[in-house]
Enzyme design. Structure first.
Site, mmCIF file in Angstrom:
data_model
loop_
_atom_site.group_PDB
_atom_site.id
_atom_site.type_symbol
_atom_site.label_atom_id
_atom_site.label_comp_id
_atom_site.label_asym_id
_atom_site.label_seq_id
_atom_site.Cartn_x
_atom_site.Cartn_y
_atom_site.Cartn_z
ATOM 1 N N ARG A 141 0.850 -1.200 0.000
ATOM 2 C CA ARG A 141 0.000 0.000 0.000
ATOM 3 C C ARG A 141 0.876 1.238 0.000
ATOM 4 O O ARG A 141 0.425 2.348 0.254
ATOM 5 C CB ARG A 141 -0.932 0.017 1.223
ATOM 6 C CG ARG A 141 -0.289 -0.356 2.551
ATOM 7 C CD ARG A 141 -1.196 -0.076 3.721
ATOM 8 N NE ARG A 141 -0.859 1.203 4.297
ATOM 9 C CZ ARG A 141 -0.017 1.377 5.307
ATOM 10 N NH1 ARG A 141 0.575 0.353 5.893
ATOM 11 N NH2 ARG A 141 0.238 2.593 5.762
ATOM 12 N N HIS A 154 10.366 1.447 -3.108
ATOM 13 C CA HIS A 154 11.703 2.019 -3.242
ATOM 14 C C HIS A 154 12.681 0.887 -3.501
ATOM 15 O O HIS A 154 12.293 -0.267 -3.633
ATOM 16 C CB HIS A 154 12.050 2.826 -1.987
ATOM 17 C CG HIS A 154 11.056 3.919 -1.725
ATOM 18 N ND1 HIS A 154 10.874 4.964 -2.598
ATOM 19 C CD2 HIS A 154 10.163 4.106 -0.727
ATOM 20 C CE1 HIS A 154 9.909 5.754 -2.133
ATOM 21 N NE2 HIS A 154 9.453 5.252 -0.992
ATOM 22 N N ARG A 204 7.750 -7.857 7.986
ATOM 23 C CA ARG A 204 7.698 -7.400 9.353
ATOM 24 C C ARG A 204 6.448 -6.522 9.472
ATOM 25 O O ARG A 204 6.197 -5.694 8.587
ATOM 26 C CB ARG A 204 8.956 -6.569 9.591
ATOM 27 C CG ARG A 204 9.235 -6.272 11.009
ATOM 28 C CD ARG A 204 10.521 -5.429 11.095
ATOM 29 N NE ARG A 204 10.755 -5.089 12.478
ATOM 30 C CZ ARG A 204 10.125 -4.110 13.109
ATOM 31 N NH1 ARG A 204 9.251 -3.353 12.459
ATOM 32 N NH2 ARG A 204 10.362 -3.881 14.380
#
Ligand code: PPS
Length: 571
Positions: free
Chosen positions: A197, A201, A290
């Site tokens: 969402r 990068h 994570r």
């Protein structure tokens, strides 16, 4: 465990044939109808196209209880998220179980028919505790549950008439069966999906590429374009960013498809839900990172879920789901080796670089450098287009004060100074101008004054949204109305409240329009400061004392304030 379902075979959809749909649509026009909320439209789309397989409609009470309590439908199938049709008390009261209702989109187009089998009032506190882990409004889905969702749920099977219509990125949207057919056509047997969402990068690109290599699978970038966490970067910008990143993968190994899911940010349960949805889309492997679908901090400032709770829950159900988890590692940039590596594989004493989301937002807001090791130039370019530095964003200067306090004069001087600087479209919404052009039918009752200020606020928010400067100069006597306008505008840019604090005695003494005299004589009723209230702002961005200083100096003070807030800058 169930036999592995063929990933390429079609999965059941809830649509009827084209001819039946035409017929049903005509018949449905006479049914009671419910106008779906944006979130319900997202849910309905995935119900109808099989993304939520095995669901056949909105949850019945029995299914709902099973899902809330132990993540299972009444028939025992794994399903972690309540997919419910919440409605108002009034609408629920007008419906009897056994009845069909038409479900319409926001323009009134009939998308589906719900055959209502159940009508029930959920225990929302229980739903919050069990599904989201805490009955705390700081959780976006709990906030939605308590403050937006209706009090009654309707359940029952859906008959799909047509897909919700999307006008954006049409070529990038695929139903589960379209994706399955695509994978079949390309001969992709193993496909690993990446859920996101956020803009991608370099670290994400490295991680997804690694995940695909390690599982020897093709890669599906599967971003959410339905509803994400409030405050996220809009999906239009993100999709342009994703398109820029796609070139970075080896050709013909990777594809992207947009998923119109309304996320709940439910961490562990959400991860399992995401896995089931991907499985329905023909995917074999799913990356869980994570803090997957993490909602941020609770009202006590602690994380709602542990960072690896989602991976643990997914692992527990992995076999039953029939989709393999690829746990993703936290990737960091190792400066000496000029590459990304998993944080847990790096020896001590090595310099690693990282830019947090907060730091990235700060750099965008201030127009600072975003290094190439962190992101791709084309992604940064898109982000800068959407989030220009503060000195290029729109804002509103909102003067408030008594009639004759000097608001208009100072606002005019400010406008002229901004025009002298150039480069920024500027509009003056002076009290008198507005009353002539926007509010000519209004008087000075509380109701009319509020309406007047709301209109000014709306126009100012549109100007601010589009990158302009709005200068407003009404009396705006009510603090609550000013606060509402502030909230509306702050979605798009800064709101600078300037209290022109000329005392009522001084205004009356000056009486530039002769109105105070008339007010004293009772010839003007409800006159602010004389026979009508004025709530002085408690914490304005700036308070101007006009009694001891001249107009030019007042306008200068406003300019300096704008400069100190970073709203105007060189170039
Ligand atoms: S409000 O309360 O914000 O909607 O007022 P606003 O639109 O700024 O309009 C104020 C101007 O209208 C003139 N006027 C009155 N002001 C206050 N109370 C009463 N009853 C009233 N009747 C007319 C007055 O000239 C105000 O102009 P400014 O520019 O403030 O002097």
């Amino acid at each position: 465990t169930k036999p592995m379902q063929n990933q390429h075979a079609p999965i059941p959809e809830l649509y009827v044939s084209h001819e039946s749909a035409q017929k049903l649509k005509v018949e449905a026009a006479d049914l009671p109808s419910w106008d779906l909320t944006p979130r319900q439209i997202c849910d309905l789309e995935l119900l109808m196209n099989g993304g939520f397989n095995p669901l056949k409609g909105f949850l019945t009470e029995e299914d709902y209880n099973g899902v809330v309590e132990n993540m299972r439908l009444a028939d025992g199938s794994l399903w972690p998220m309540p997919i419910t049709l919440d409605v108002s008390e009034d609408f629920a009261a007008s419906i009897e179980p056994g009845q069909d209702i038409a479900l319409r989109d926001q323009e009134g187009v009939i998308l589906a028919i719900l055959s209502v089998s159940d009508r029930f009032t959920p225990d929302k506190a229980r739903e919050a505790e069990k599904v989201f882990g805490a009955n705390d409004d700081a959780h976006p889905a709990v906030n939605y549950l308590h403050n937006h969702a209706g009090p009654v749920y309707l359940g029952g099977p859906i008959t799909g008439i047509q897909q919700p219509i999307h006008y954006d990125f049409r070529a990038r949207r695929d139903t589960p069966n379209e994706l399955r057919a695509y994978f079949r056509k390309l001969g992709w047997r193993k496909v690993v999906a990446f859920q996101t969402r956020n803009p991608l990068h370099r670290a994400h690109q490295e991680l997804t590429f690694r995940a695909a290599k390690e599982s020897q699978a093709n890669l599906l970038i599967h971003p959410i374009v339905g509803m994400t966490k409030p405050g996220d970067i809009d999906h239009f910008t993100r999709v342009r960013c994703y398109e820029a990143v796609l070139d970075q993968y080896p050709a013909a190994t990777t594809t992207m498809s947009l998923l119109n899911l309304a996320m709940r940010m439910a961490g562990p349960r959400e991860a399992v839900w995401h896995g089931l949805i991907r499985k329905n889309h023909g995917v074999t492997h799913f990356i869980v990172g994570r803090d997957h679908a993490g909602p941020g901090k609770n009202s006590a400032g602690e994380d709602f879920y542990g960072p690896y709770d989602a991976q643990e829950l997914f692992k527990q159900y992995e076999e039953e789901m029939g989709i393999e988890m690829v746990p993703f590692k936290h990737m960091v940039y190792v400066q000496d080796r000029a590459q990304y590596e998993p944080a847990d594989e790096i020896e001590e004493g090595v310099t690693v670089l990282n830019i947090s989301g907060t730091e990235l937002r700060r750099r965008l807001a201030e127009g600072l450098e975003i290094p190439e090791w962190f992101s791709f130039p084309d992604v940064v370019k898109e982000l800068r287009r959407t989030k220009p530095p503060r000195a290029k964003q729109g804002f509103t200067v909102f003067f408030t004060g008594f009639s004759g306090s000097g608001k208009s004069t100072i606002a005019n001087a400010l406008m002229v100074k901004l025009m002298e600087m150039g480069g920024r479209p500027t509009t003056l919404l002076d009290g008198d101008i507005v009353r002539k052009n926007l509010s000519s039918e209004l008087g000075f009752s509380k109701e009319h004054r509020d309406l007047n200020i709301r209109r000014i606020g709306y126009v100012a928010s549109e100007i601010t949204k589009n990158g302009g400067i709005a200068i407003c100069a009404p009396i705006a006597p009510y603090a609550t109305t000013r606060r509402a306008v502030r909230e509306e505008i702050e979605q798009y840019g800064a709101f600078v409240e300037v209290h022109v604090a000329t005392s009522i005695e001084e205004c009356e003494k000056r009486d530039r329009k002769g109105l105070y005299k008339l007010a004293r004589e009772g010839k003007i009723k409800e006159f602010t400061g004389i026979s009508d209230p004025y709530d002085a702002p408690e914490n304005p961005e700036l308070r101007l004392d006009t009694e001891a200083v001249d107009v030019d100096y007042c306008a200068q003070q406003v300019l300096l304030k704008l400069e100190s807030m970073g709203l105007i800058g060189a170039g």
